[in-house]
Design a protein around this motif. Structure first.
Motif, PDB file in Angstrom:
ATOM      1  N   ALA A  94     -64.584-114.243 -18.548  1.00 47.63           N
ATOM      2  CA  ALA A  94     -65.719-114.413 -19.708  1.00 47.63           C
ATOM      3  C   ALA A  94     -65.881-115.811 -19.782  1.00 47.63           C
ATOM      4  CB  ALA A  94     -64.972-113.646 -20.923  1.00 47.63           C
ATOM      5  N   PRO A  95     -67.228-116.065 -20.599  1.00 43.46           N
ATOM      6  CA  PRO A  95     -67.431-117.460 -20.776  1.00 43.46           C
ATOM      7  C   PRO A  95     -66.515-118.222 -21.922  1.00 43.46           C
ATOM      8  CG  PRO A  95     -69.326-116.146 -20.863  1.00 43.46           C
ATOM      9  CD  PRO A  95     -68.207-115.174 -20.817  1.00 43.46           C
ATOM     10  N   GLY A  96     -66.042-119.354 -21.321  1.00 45.07           N
ATOM     11  CA  GLY A  96     -64.928-119.923 -21.782  1.00 45.07           C
ATOM     12  C   GLY A  96     -63.502-119.707 -21.965  1.00 45.07           C
ATOM     13  N   LYS A  97     -63.260-118.536 -21.112  1.00 44.84           N
ATOM     14  CA  LYS A  97     -61.953-118.008 -21.206  1.00 44.84           C
ATOM     15  C   LYS A  97     -61.308-118.194 -19.659  1.00 44.84           C
ATOM     16  CE  LYS A  97     -62.416-114.761 -24.965  1.00 44.84           C
ATOM     17  NZ  LYS A  97     -62.234-113.521 -25.346  1.00 44.84           N
ATOM     18  N   GLU A  98     -60.068-117.593 -19.391  1.00 46.72           N
ATOM     19  CA  GLU A  98     -59.215-117.808 -18.271  1.00 46.72           C
ATOM     20  C   GLU A  98     -59.772-116.639 -17.551  1.00 46.72           C
ATOM     21  OE1 GLU A  98     -57.846-121.375 -18.389  1.00 46.72           O
ATOM     22  OE2 GLU A  98     -57.219-120.264 -16.945  1.00 46.72           O
ATOM     23  N   ARG A  99     -59.422-116.479 -15.846  1.00 49.16           N
ATOM     24  CA  ARG A  99     -59.615-115.325 -15.359  1.00 49.16           C
ATOM     25  C   ARG A  99     -58.745-114.314 -15.680  1.00 49.16           C
ATOM     26  NH1 ARG A  99     -59.673-116.480  -9.255  1.00 49.16           N
ATOM     27  NH2 ARG A  99     -57.649-117.330 -10.088  1.00 49.16           N
ATOM     28  N   GLU A 100     -58.866-113.163 -15.739  1.00 47.75           N
ATOM     29  CA  GLU A 100     -57.760-112.267 -16.174  1.00 47.75           C
ATOM     30  C   GLU A 100     -57.827-110.953 -15.385  1.00 47.75           C
ATOM     31  OE1 GLU A 100     -58.142-110.524 -20.152  1.00 47.75           O
ATOM     32  OE2 GLU A 100     -60.188-109.808 -19.721  1.00 47.75           O
ATOM     33  N   PHE A 101     -56.798-110.288 -15.118  1.00 45.60           N
ATOM     34  CA  PHE A 101     -56.577-109.005 -14.345  1.00 45.60           C
ATOM     35  C   PHE A 101     -57.229-107.994 -15.064  1.00 45.60           C
ATOM     36  CE2 PHE A 101     -54.824-106.061 -11.663  1.00 45.60           C
ATOM     37  CZ  PHE A 101     -54.331-105.035 -12.225  1.00 45.60           C
ATOM     38  N   VAL A 102     -57.930-106.888 -14.285  1.00 43.16           N
ATOM     39  CA  VAL A 102     -58.448-105.805 -14.849  1.00 43.16           C
ATOM     40  C   VAL A 102     -57.762-104.574 -14.323  1.00 43.16           C
ATOM     41  CG1 VAL A 102     -60.514-104.628 -15.132  1.00 43.16           C
ATOM     42  CG2 VAL A 102     -60.798-106.993 -15.159  1.00 43.16           C
ATOM     43  N   ALA A 103     -57.889-104.533 -12.902  1.00 40.44           N
ATOM     44  CA  ALA A 103     -57.287-103.299 -12.400  1.00 40.44           C
ATOM     45  C   ALA A 103     -56.925-103.616 -10.704  1.00 40.44           C
ATOM     46  CB  ALA A 103     -58.177-102.148 -12.442  1.00 40.44           C
ATOM     47  N   ALA A 104     -55.997-102.607 -10.151  1.00 45.19           N
ATOM     48  CA  ALA A 104     -55.918-102.958  -8.819  1.00 45.19           C
ATOM     49  C   ALA A 104     -55.447-101.694  -8.185  1.00 45.19           C
ATOM     50  CB  ALA A 104     -54.509-103.832  -8.489  1.00 45.19           C
ATOM     51  N   ILE A 105     -55.449-101.475  -7.016  1.00 41.55           N
ATOM     52  CA  ILE A 105     -55.354-100.333  -6.364  1.00 41.55           C
ATOM     53  C   ILE A 105     -54.445-100.312  -4.989  1.00 41.55           C
ATOM     54  CG2 ILE A 105     -57.481-100.169  -5.096  1.00 41.55           C
ATOM     55  CD1 ILE A 105     -57.456 -97.206  -5.591  1.00 41.55           C
ATOM     56  N   SER A 106     -53.629 -99.532  -4.696  1.00 43.73           N
ATOM     57  CA  SER A 106     -52.715 -99.893  -3.448  1.00 43.73           C
ATOM     58  C   SER A 106     -53.606 -99.592  -2.189  1.00 43.73           C
ATOM     59  CB  SER A 106     -51.635 -98.771  -3.710  1.00 43.73           C
ATOM     60  OG  SER A 106     -52.024 -97.494  -3.772  1.00 43.73           O
ATOM     61  N   ARG A 107     -52.965-100.065  -0.990  1.00 40.61           N
ATOM     62  CA  ARG A 107     -53.749 -99.624  -0.043  1.00 40.61           C
ATOM     63  C   ARG A 107     -54.268 -98.386   0.360  1.00 40.61           C
ATOM     64  NH1 ARG A 107     -48.931-102.883   1.807  1.00 40.61           N
ATOM     65  NH2 ARG A 107     -49.506-104.972   2.394  1.00 40.61           N
ATOM     66  N   SER A 108     -53.287 -97.219   0.063  1.00 36.87           N
ATOM     67  CA  SER A 108     -53.546 -95.940   0.600  1.00 36.87           C
ATOM     68  C   SER A 108     -54.489 -95.367  -0.905  1.00 36.87           C
ATOM     69  CB  SER A 108     -52.439 -95.268   0.434  1.00 36.87           C
ATOM     70  OG  SER A 108     -51.689 -95.110  -0.905  1.00 36.87           O
ATOM     71  N   GLY A 109     -54.533 -95.989  -1.958  1.00 32.23           N
ATOM     72  CA  GLY A 109     -55.274 -95.644  -3.169  1.00 32.23           C
ATOM     73  C   GLY A 109     -54.368 -94.556  -4.228  1.00 32.23           C
ATOM     74  N   GLY A 110     -52.932 -94.583  -3.462  1.00 30.33           N
ATOM     75  CA  GLY A 110     -52.181 -93.548  -4.235  1.00 30.33           C
ATOM     76  C   GLY A 110     -51.703 -94.260  -5.540  1.00 30.33           C
ATOM     77  N   SER A 111     -51.807 -95.573  -5.715  1.00 31.03           N
ATOM     78  CA  SER A 111     -51.316 -96.215  -7.047  1.00 31.03           C
ATOM     79  C   SER A 111     -52.353 -96.985  -7.641  1.00 31.03           C
ATOM     80  CB  SER A 111     -50.061 -97.034  -6.631  1.00 31.03           C
ATOM     81  OG  SER A 111     -48.881 -96.368  -6.196  1.00 31.03           O
ATOM     82  N   THR A 112     -52.557 -97.036  -8.844  1.00 30.98           N
ATOM     83  CA  THR A 112     -53.436 -97.799  -9.475  1.00 30.98           C
ATOM     84  C   THR A 112     -52.635 -98.564 -10.777  1.00 30.98           C
ATOM     85  OG1 THR A 112     -54.206 -95.945 -11.077  1.00 30.98           O
ATOM     86  CG2 THR A 112     -55.283 -96.365  -8.921  1.00 30.98           C
ATOM     87  N   TYR A 113     -53.486 -99.611 -11.196  1.00 36.80           N
ATOM     88  CA  TYR A 113     -52.679-100.472 -12.173  1.00 36.80           C
ATOM     89  C   TYR A 113     -53.919-101.063 -13.024  1.00 36.80           C
ATOM     90  CZ  TYR A 113     -49.239-100.436  -8.471  1.00 36.80           C
ATOM     91  OH  TYR A 113     -48.457-100.204  -7.465  1.00 36.80           O
ATOM     92  N   TYR A 114     -53.620-101.128 -14.162  1.00 35.38           N
ATOM     93  CA  TYR A 114     -54.783-101.463 -15.331  1.00 35.38           C
ATOM     94  C   TYR A 114     -54.069-102.581 -16.197  1.00 35.38           C
ATOM     95  CZ  TYR A 114     -57.175 -97.632 -13.168  1.00 35.38           C
ATOM     96  OH  TYR A 114     -57.867 -96.587 -12.526  1.00 35.38           O
TER      97      TYR A 114
END
Length: 126
Positions: free
Chosen positions: A39-59
Motif C-alpha cells: 500500500a502507499p507509504g507502507k511496507e510490502r506484506e504477505f497476502v497468501a501462498a499456495i504449495s506446489r500441488s495446491g494442496g496447502s494454502t496460507y493466508y
C-alpha cells in the motif's frame, strides 16, 4: 520464470475482484506461489501462498476468510479471489514464485520467493 499479474482495478468496498498471475516456462508446478501487496507509504506484506500441488494454502490474518488463492499447474496460472474488499485492501498486488518451497509461516517471508511480477493495482473505494 516470468510472472504477469492482471485483474486489478477499481472496486467499491464490499465488492470482489479476481487477480490472475500467468507464468512462463515449463516448471510452474515446481514453484510455491505467493501474493504480496504494498500500500502507499507502507511496507510490502504477505497476502497468501499456495504449495506446489495446491494442496496447502496460507493466508495473512487480515485476509483470511475473504481471499482465496488457487492454481492450475496445467495452465501455469495462480489466482487470488478477493471478496468483501475493504478500503485497507487498496495496494499494488504482486505475485511471486519460490523455487525452494516452504511450509507454514515460512511461506510468509518474501525472501523465499525468487521471481516477482510487476504488480497490479487494486483500489477499493467507499
Amino acid at each position: 520464470v516470468q510472472l504477469q499479474a492482471s485483474g486489478g482495478g477499481l472496486v467499491q468496498a464490499g465488492g470482489s475482484l479476481r487477480l490472475s498471475c500467468a507464468a512462463s516456462g515449463r516448471t510452474f508446478s515446481s514453484y510455491v506461489m505467493g501474493w504480496f501487496r504494498q500500500a502507499p507509504g507502507k511496507e510490502r506484506e504477505f497476502v497468501a501462498a499456495i504449495s506446489r500441488s495446491g494442496g496447502s494454502t496460507y493466508y495473512a490474518d487480515s485476509v483470511k476468510g475473504r481471499f482465496a488463492i488457487s492454481r492450475d499447474n496445467a495452465r501455469n496460472t495462480v489466482w487470488l479471489q478477493m471478496n468483501s474488499l475493504k478500503l485497507e485492501d487498496t495496494a499494488v498486488y504482486y505475485c511471486a514464485a519460490g523455487v525452494g518451497g516452504c511450509s507454514g509461516y515460512g511461506c510468509y517471508r518474501a525472501g523465499i520467493y525468487d521471481y516477482w511480477g510487476l504488480g497490479t493495482l487494486v483500489t477499493v473505494s467507499s
